[in-house]
Design a protein around this motif. Sequence first.
Motif, PDB file in Angstrom:
ATOM      1  N   GLY A   1     -24.428  80.875  84.458  1.00  0.00           N
ATOM      2  CA  GLY A   1     -25.605  81.237  85.246  1.00  0.00           C
ATOM      3  C   GLY A   1     -26.064  82.657  84.980  1.00  0.00           C
ATOM      4  O   GLY A   1     -27.264  82.929  84.871  1.00  0.00           O
TER       5      GLY A   1
ATOM      6  N   ARG B   1     -27.913  82.857  81.855  1.00  0.00           N
ATOM      7  CA  ARG B   1     -29.220  82.216  81.920  1.00  0.00           C
ATOM      8  C   ARG B   1     -30.228  83.088  82.663  1.00  0.00           C
ATOM      9  O   ARG B   1     -31.360  83.264  82.214  1.00  0.00           O
ATOM     10  CB  ARG B   1     -29.038  80.887  82.653  1.00  0.00           C
ATOM     11  CG  ARG B   1     -30.132  79.906  82.524  1.00  0.00           C
ATOM     12  CD  ARG B   1     -29.726  78.650  83.257  1.00  0.00           C
ATOM     13  NE  ARG B   1     -28.910  77.780  82.438  1.00  0.00           N
ATOM     14  CZ  ARG B   1     -29.421  76.840  81.653  1.00  0.00           C
ATOM     15  NH1 ARG B   1     -30.708  76.664  81.586  1.00  0.00           N
ATOM     16  NH2 ARG B   1     -28.622  76.089  80.936  1.00  0.00           N
ATOM     17  N   GLN B   2     -29.819  83.599  83.819  1.00  0.00           N
ATOM     18  CA  GLN B   2     -30.702  84.417  84.671  1.00  0.00           C
ATOM     19  C   GLN B   2     -29.945  85.673  85.100  1.00  0.00           C
ATOM     20  O   GLN B   2     -29.403  85.707  86.201  1.00  0.00           O
ATOM     21  CB  GLN B   2     -31.091  83.638  85.938  1.00  0.00           C
ATOM     22  CG  GLN B   2     -31.798  82.336  85.724  1.00  0.00           C
ATOM     23  CD  GLN B   2     -33.269  82.528  85.442  1.00  0.00           C
ATOM     24  OE1 GLN B   2     -33.766  83.656  85.448  1.00  0.00           O
ATOM     25  NE2 GLN B   2     -33.963  81.448  85.158  1.00  0.00           N
TER      26      GLN B   2
ATOM     27  N   TRP C   1     -26.758  75.942  90.134  1.00  0.00           N
ATOM     28  CA  TRP C   1     -28.154  75.817  90.565  1.00  0.00           C
ATOM     29  C   TRP C   1     -28.649  77.028  91.314  1.00  0.00           C
ATOM     30  O   TRP C   1     -29.865  77.250  91.393  1.00  0.00           O
ATOM     31  CB  TRP C   1     -28.355  74.502  91.318  1.00  0.00           C
ATOM     32  CG  TRP C   1     -28.381  73.435  90.279  1.00  0.00           C
ATOM     33  CD1 TRP C   1     -27.304  72.788  89.765  1.00  0.00           C
ATOM     34  CD2 TRP C   1     -29.504  73.016  89.516  1.00  0.00           C
ATOM     35  NE1 TRP C   1     -27.687  71.968  88.739  1.00  0.00           N
ATOM     36  CE2 TRP C   1     -29.034  72.080  88.570  1.00  0.00           C
ATOM     37  CE3 TRP C   1     -30.865  73.314  89.536  1.00  0.00           C
ATOM     38  CZ2 TRP C   1     -29.867  71.463  87.647  1.00  0.00           C
ATOM     39  CZ3 TRP C   1     -31.700  72.685  88.632  1.00  0.00           C
ATOM     40  CH2 TRP C   1     -31.198  71.775  87.696  1.00  0.00           C
TER      41      TRP C   1
ATOM     42  N   ARG D   1     -30.309  78.984  88.720  1.00  0.00           N
ATOM     43  CA  ARG D   1     -31.617  78.512  88.260  1.00  0.00           C
ATOM     44  C   ARG D   1     -32.682  78.633  89.327  1.00  0.00           C
ATOM     45  O   ARG D   1     -33.869  78.683  89.029  1.00  0.00           O
ATOM     46  CB  ARG D   1     -31.509  77.054  87.839  1.00  0.00           C
ATOM     47  CG  ARG D   1     -30.603  76.943  86.636  1.00  0.00           C
ATOM     48  CD  ARG D   1     -30.398  75.538  86.212  1.00  0.00           C
ATOM     49  NE  ARG D   1     -29.213  75.509  85.348  1.00  0.00           N
ATOM     50  CZ  ARG D   1     -28.925  74.528  84.536  1.00  0.00           C
ATOM     51  NH1 ARG D   1     -29.706  73.487  84.452  1.00  0.00           N
ATOM     52  NH2 ARG D   1     -27.849  74.597  83.799  1.00  0.00           N
ATOM     53  N   ASP D   2     -32.273  78.606  90.593  1.00  0.00           N
ATOM     54  CA  ASP D   2     -33.248  78.572  91.678  1.00  0.00           C
ATOM     55  C   ASP D   2     -32.714  79.449  92.806  1.00  0.00           C
ATOM     56  O   ASP D   2     -32.195  78.958  93.807  1.00  0.00           O
ATOM     57  CB  ASP D   2     -33.404  77.107  92.132  1.00  0.00           C
ATOM     58  CG  ASP D   2     -34.349  76.993  93.309  1.00  0.00           C
ATOM     59  OD1 ASP D   2     -35.118  77.943  93.529  1.00  0.00           O
ATOM     60  OD2 ASP D   2     -34.310  75.962  93.999  1.00  0.00           O
TER      61      ASP D   2
END
Lengths: 82, 324
Positions: B203, B206-207, B284, B287-288
């Motif tokens: 994670g 990714r972000q 998640w 991602r959010d």
Amino acid sequence: MAVEGADIIKAAAFLGAGLAMGLGAIGPGVGEGMAAAKTCEAIGKNPQEAGLLTRTMLVGQAVSESTGIYSLVIALLLLFVV
Amino acid sequence: MLNDIQTWINVAAYTGGGMAMGLGAIGAAIGEGYTAAQANAAVSRNTELSGDILKSMLVGQAIAESASIFALVIAILLLFLSVSNPSLLTAAALFGGGLCMGFGAIGSGVGSGFPAGQACKGLVRQPQVAGKLTTNMLIGSAVCQTPAIFSMVVALMLIFIDFSGAPLLPTWAALIGAGLSTGLAAIGSGFGGGLAAGASCEGVARQPETVGNVTTIMLIGQAVSQTASIFGLLISFVLMFKSYPESAALTASMCLLAAGISSGFGGIGPGIGNGMAAEGAVRWVARDVENAGGLMRTMLVGQAVSQSTAIYAMVVSLCLIFVV
């Protein structure tokens, strides 16, 4: 040390209770975790359906829990009844 | 020969030492293999970063290795120990200690491999956040090692505490049960904690701006997945320190052995399951991140349900120790 038949039977029942609950707890633990992981994924993709997804998760986990409860019942039967 | 206590102590120490190292080697090797596989995949995507990836791989593998180093230490101790107050109970305690460390190293070794592998993979995706990734990997894999440390503590207690004053029957079973309880329960928590840590490294790569939330939820998820091994530790302490009336009946011994088996095996599933739930949530959140609160709530509800079987196992163990 004289070991009597009744003692061996009782000892086997207790050992069986430990094995039943211990091994029986593995499956539901893993299975329910998978359900929770997939629910988190689904809520991540579609947050407004969180309520519905959580409900579905809990129903699925309840079914998966059943084998753990069977193990508990058998373990308690072995401990206190037979 | 059957009554020669020193023979039995040697038998127990050597078989226990063998089990400690043999079982203890499984986890770290698998975890490090996973890390190396991910590192190779990462190098193939961007060969220019091979130096950084190699460094990251070695740091991650070193942490995964620590679980099996604990096992090595315990095995060497068991091989060369001189027992001051030999009794047959010492033999049971030494064998229990070996089993405890052997099983206890499996989960942590495999688990620590996940964050290390994901950190290598992440390095290729976002080379500029290497610092954050490494920090996150180190925190995650350090938490993964705690179940192995619990096992080492119990193994050392079994090896060095003098139990020889207690009655042989049924205390021998309590000591082996104490080893099995912490050792087996550590498998699930170590593995589960690794799943959560792996997802958090992925994670962060990714972000990178979500690192605060991701690390927090990883730690909460790992803490919950540690509870399974804490239940195992609790039962081990009860088994080691309760005093038992002497009883030649097989029943009394089997109760105590079964208590260790129940809470030990019972901790494996919930530990892994809680880790899976945490993995899903952490992945998640990265991602959010706006939805972090909702995800954490769902994770905790799911983990609580998954935890229930570990609690049943603990209840059965406590019944075996105190009630029947």
